[in-house]
Design a protein around this motif. Structure first.
Motif, PDB file in Angstrom:
ATOM      1  N   VAL A   1       1.584   0.094  -5.375  1.00  0.00           N
ATOM      2  CA  VAL A   1       0.613  -0.962  -5.668  1.00  0.00           C
ATOM      3  C   VAL A   1      -0.404  -0.519  -6.734  1.00  0.00           C
ATOM      4  CG1 VAL A   1      -1.115  -0.452  -3.880  1.00  0.00           C
ATOM      5  CG2 VAL A   1      -0.671  -2.827  -4.540  1.00  0.00           C
ATOM      6  N   ILE A   2      -0.578   0.776  -6.897  1.00  0.00           N
ATOM      7  CA  ILE A   2      -1.512   1.281  -7.915  1.00  0.00           C
ATOM      8  C   ILE A   2      -1.142   0.766  -9.306  1.00  0.00           C
ATOM      9  CG2 ILE A   2      -2.238   3.377  -9.143  1.00  0.00           C
ATOM     10  CD1 ILE A   2      -2.265   4.779  -6.407  1.00  0.00           C
ATOM     11  N   SER A   3       0.154   0.658  -9.582  1.00  0.00           N
ATOM     12  CA  SER A   3       0.579   0.219 -10.910  1.00  0.00           C
ATOM     13  C   SER A   3       0.146  -1.212 -11.217  1.00  0.00           C
ATOM     14  CB  SER A   3       2.102   0.332 -11.043  1.00  0.00           C
ATOM     15  OG  SER A   3       2.743  -0.580 -10.176  1.00  0.00           O
ATOM     16  N   GLN A   4      -0.231  -1.971 -10.186  1.00  0.00           N
ATOM     17  CA  GLN A   4      -0.610  -3.368 -10.380  1.00  0.00           C
ATOM     18  C   GLN A   4      -2.112  -3.623 -10.304  1.00  0.00           C
ATOM     19  OE1 GLN A   4       2.184  -5.208  -7.401  1.00  0.00           O
ATOM     20  NE2 GLN A   4       2.833  -3.111  -7.716  1.00  0.00           N
ATOM     21  N   LEU A   5      -2.911  -2.587 -10.139  1.00  0.00           N
ATOM     22  CA  LEU A   5      -4.351  -2.765  -9.933  1.00  0.00           C
ATOM     23  C   LEU A   5      -5.024  -3.605 -11.013  1.00  0.00           C
ATOM     24  CD1 LEU A   5      -5.450   0.737  -8.604  1.00  0.00           C
ATOM     25  CD2 LEU A   5      -5.342  -1.426  -7.342  1.00  0.00           C
ATOM     26  N   SER A   6      -4.622  -3.449 -12.254  1.00  0.00           N
ATOM     27  CA  SER A   6      -5.267  -4.191 -13.350  1.00  0.00           C
ATOM     28  C   SER A   6      -4.847  -5.650 -13.392  1.00  0.00           C
ATOM     29  CB  SER A   6      -4.944  -3.530 -14.688  1.00  0.00           C
ATOM     30  OG  SER A   6      -5.459  -2.222 -14.710  1.00  0.00           O
ATOM     31  N   GLN A   7      -3.852  -6.036 -12.601  1.00  0.00           N
ATOM     32  CA  GLN A   7      -3.372  -7.417 -12.615  1.00  0.00           C
ATOM     33  C   GLN A   7      -4.124  -8.327 -11.649  1.00  0.00           C
ATOM     34  OE1 GLN A   7       0.846  -7.171 -11.867  1.00  0.00           O
ATOM     35  NE2 GLN A   7       1.083  -5.580 -13.423  1.00  0.00           N
TER      36      GLN A   7
ATOM     37  N   PRO B   1      -7.382  -7.091  -2.914  1.00  0.00           N
ATOM     38  CA  PRO B   1      -7.055  -8.248  -3.750  1.00  0.00           C
ATOM     39  C   PRO B   1      -6.446  -9.394  -2.934  1.00  0.00           C
ATOM     40  CG  PRO B   1      -5.377  -6.566  -3.982  1.00  0.00           C
ATOM     41  CD  PRO B   1      -6.408  -6.016  -3.043  1.00  0.00           C
ATOM     42  N   SER B   2      -6.775 -10.596  -3.328  1.00  0.00           N
ATOM     43  CA  SER B   2      -6.339 -11.806  -2.630  1.00  0.00           C
ATOM     44  C   SER B   2      -4.844 -11.841  -2.339  1.00  0.00           C
ATOM     45  CB  SER B   2      -6.720 -13.027  -3.484  1.00  0.00           C
ATOM     46  OG  SER B   2      -6.038 -14.173  -3.071  1.00  0.00           O
ATOM     47  N   LYS B   3      -4.063 -11.602  -3.359  1.00  0.00           N
ATOM     48  CA  LYS B   3      -2.614 -11.779  -3.243  1.00  0.00           C
ATOM     49  C   LYS B   3      -1.987 -10.771  -2.280  1.00  0.00           C
ATOM     50  CE  LYS B   3       1.102 -12.434  -6.548  1.00  0.00           C
ATOM     51  NZ  LYS B   3       1.414 -12.392  -7.954  1.00  0.00           N
ATOM     52  N   TYR B   4      -2.691  -9.690  -2.022  1.00  0.00           N
ATOM     53  CA  TYR B   4      -2.214  -8.677  -1.067  1.00  0.00           C
ATOM     54  C   TYR B   4      -2.756  -8.965   0.331  1.00  0.00           C
ATOM     55  CZ  TYR B   4      -1.262  -3.978   0.818  1.00  0.00           C
ATOM     56  OH  TYR B   4      -0.824  -2.925   1.563  1.00  0.00           O
TER      57      TYR B   4
ATOM     58  N   GLU C   1     -18.783  -0.866  -8.612  1.00  0.00           N
ATOM     59  CA  GLU C   1     -18.146  -0.054  -7.568  1.00  0.00           C
ATOM     60  C   GLU C   1     -16.622  -0.179  -7.646  1.00  0.00           C
ATOM     61  OE1 GLU C   1     -19.666  -0.738  -3.591  1.00  0.00           O
ATOM     62  OE2 GLU C   1     -21.707  -0.875  -4.356  1.00  0.00           O
ATOM     63  N   LEU C   2     -16.138  -1.405  -7.818  1.00  0.00           N
ATOM     64  CA  LEU C   2     -14.695  -1.640  -7.911  1.00  0.00           C
ATOM     65  C   LEU C   2     -14.110  -0.934  -9.141  1.00  0.00           C
ATOM     66  CD1 LEU C   2     -12.101  -3.045  -6.949  1.00  0.00           C
ATOM     67  CD2 LEU C   2     -12.829  -5.067  -8.246  1.00  0.00           C
ATOM     68  N   GLU C   3     -14.812  -1.038 -10.262  1.00  0.00           N
ATOM     69  CA  GLU C   3     -14.346  -0.376 -11.493  1.00  0.00           C
ATOM     70  C   GLU C   3     -14.233   1.132 -11.291  1.00  0.00           C
ATOM     71  OE1 GLU C   3     -17.272  -1.842 -14.233  1.00  0.00           O
ATOM     72  OE2 GLU C   3     -16.146  -3.690 -14.606  1.00  0.00           O
ATOM     73  N   ALA C   4     -15.159   1.718 -10.540  1.00  0.00           N
ATOM     74  CA  ALA C   4     -15.123   3.162 -10.278  1.00  0.00           C
ATOM     75  C   ALA C   4     -13.898   3.522  -9.431  1.00  0.00           C
ATOM     76  CB  ALA C   4     -16.410   3.602  -9.581  1.00  0.00           C
ATOM     77  N   ILE C   5     -13.589   2.685  -8.456  1.00  0.00           N
ATOM     78  CA  ILE C   5     -12.408   2.926  -7.604  1.00  0.00           C
ATOM     79  C   ILE C   5     -11.138   2.856  -8.447  1.00  0.00           C
ATOM     80  CG2 ILE C   5     -11.011   1.968  -5.718  1.00  0.00           C
ATOM     81  CD1 ILE C   5     -13.756   1.006  -4.502  1.00  0.00           C
ATOM     82  N   LEU C   6     -11.018   1.822  -9.265  1.00  0.00           N
ATOM     83  CA  LEU C   6      -9.821   1.670 -10.097  1.00  0.00           C
ATOM     84  C   LEU C   6      -9.720   2.795 -11.125  1.00  0.00           C
ATOM     85  CD1 LEU C   6      -9.683  -1.042  -8.647  1.00  0.00           C
ATOM     86  CD2 LEU C   6      -9.087  -2.095 -10.819  1.00  0.00           C
ATOM     87  N   ALA C   7     -10.865   3.242 -11.639  1.00  0.00           N
ATOM     88  CA  ALA C   7     -10.865   4.327 -12.625  1.00  0.00           C
ATOM     89  C   ALA C   7     -10.275   5.614 -12.039  1.00  0.00           C
ATOM     90  CB  ALA C   7     -12.282   4.568 -13.132  1.00  0.00           C
TER      91      ALA C   7
ATOM     92  N   HIS D   1      -7.757   5.793 -10.431  1.00  0.00           N
ATOM     93  CA  HIS D   1      -6.297   5.640 -10.566  1.00  0.00           C
ATOM     94  C   HIS D   1      -5.920   5.340 -12.027  1.00  0.00           C
ATOM     95  CE1 HIS D   1      -5.932   5.698  -6.210  1.00  0.00           C
ATOM     96  NE2 HIS D   1      -6.914   4.832  -6.164  1.00  0.00           N
ATOM     97  N   ASN D   2      -6.871   5.597 -12.933  1.00  0.00           N
ATOM     98  CA  ASN D   2      -6.671   5.337 -14.373  1.00  0.00           C
ATOM     99  C   ASN D   2      -6.358   3.869 -14.660  1.00  0.00           C
ATOM    100  OD1 ASN D   2      -7.070   8.064 -15.202  1.00  0.00           O
ATOM    101  ND2 ASN D   2      -5.045   8.503 -14.357  1.00  0.00           N
ATOM    102  N   LYS D   3      -7.025   2.974 -13.943  1.00  0.00           N
ATOM    103  CA  LYS D   3      -6.856   1.531 -14.140  1.00  0.00           C
ATOM    104  C   LYS D   3      -8.212   0.894 -14.378  1.00  0.00           C
ATOM    105  CE  LYS D   3      -2.422   1.350 -13.352  1.00  0.00           C
ATOM    106  NZ  LYS D   3      -1.502   0.954 -14.393  1.00  0.00           N
ATOM    107  N   LYS D   4      -8.182  -0.292 -14.989  1.00  0.00           N
ATOM    108  CA  LYS D   4      -9.400  -1.067 -15.228  1.00  0.00           C
ATOM    109  C   LYS D   4      -9.260  -2.428 -14.550  1.00  0.00           C
ATOM    110  CE  LYS D   4     -10.507   0.586 -19.885  1.00  0.00           C
ATOM    111  NZ  LYS D   4     -11.155   1.672 -19.964  1.00  0.00           N
ATOM    112  N   THR D   5     -10.402  -3.044 -14.239  1.00  0.00           N
ATOM    113  CA  THR D   5     -10.359  -4.402 -13.691  1.00  0.00           C
ATOM    114  C   THR D   5     -10.037  -5.381 -14.822  1.00  0.00           C
ATOM    115  OG1 THR D   5     -12.733  -4.666 -14.048  1.00  0.00           O
ATOM    116  CG2 THR D   5     -12.034  -3.993 -11.838  1.00  0.00           C
ATOM    117  N   ARG D   6      -9.461  -6.517 -14.462  1.00  0.00           N
ATOM    118  CA  ARG D   6      -9.233  -7.578 -15.449  1.00  0.00           C
ATOM    119  C   ARG D   6     -10.584  -8.054 -15.966  1.00  0.00           C
ATOM    120  NH1 ARG D   6      -4.669 -11.802 -13.372  1.00  0.00           N
ATOM    121  NH2 ARG D   6      -5.837 -13.123 -14.781  1.00  0.00           N
TER     122      ARG D   6
END
Length: 129
Positions: free
Chosen positions: A29-35, A50-53, A99-105, A107-112
């Motif tokens: 699921v990490i690969s989809q964090l930015s989606q 995330p909603s869809k999960y 806070e969310l951006e820090a969590i995603l970071a 995993h080397n991901k960014k928020t939409r």
């Protein structure tokens, strides 16, 4: 395969915990964090999901299957029962987005760029076990 929508806040809480567990275990699921566009936050457990999960019963990364056969439109309708969407300009939204951006970071991901934060409605008292 049919996926049932959650029918209780307890199911949502379990899914958010599972989502965060999947992240900590470095699952797919990490690969989809930015989606993900709609993120839900529960302060009592200090976790996002995330909603869809989190909007489908008994979700985990393998059942999520990269979002196949699932729609955020359905989960959004269901999750509105317990959550409200914050205005992107509100102080609370900006703080939680940071806070969310820090969590995603981690995993080397960014928020939409059009991501939104949703929080529990006022007055919902959540008993966490």
């Amino acid at each position: 395969m049919d996926y049932e929508l959650v029918t209780s806040l307890d199911e949502v809480v379990q899914n958010i915990k599972q989502f965060n567990s999947d992240l900590s275990e470095e699952l797919d699921v990490i690969s989809q964090l930015s989606q993900f566009k709609h993120w839900y936050f529960i302060p009592q457990i200090n976790l996002f999901g995330p909603s869809k999960y989190i909007g489908y019963k008994d979700m985990n990364t393998s059942r999520y299957n990269r979002g196949r056969s699932k729609t955020g439109v359905d989960t959004e309708k269901e999750l509105k029962t317990w959550f409200i969407k914050l205005s992107r300009d509100s102080e609370n939204s900006k703080k939680l987005m940071t806070e969310l951006e820090a969590i995603l970071a981690c995993h080397n991901k960014k928020t939409r760029t059009n991501a939104h934060i949703h929080i529990l409605k006022n007055g919902i008292n959540l008993k966490i076990e």
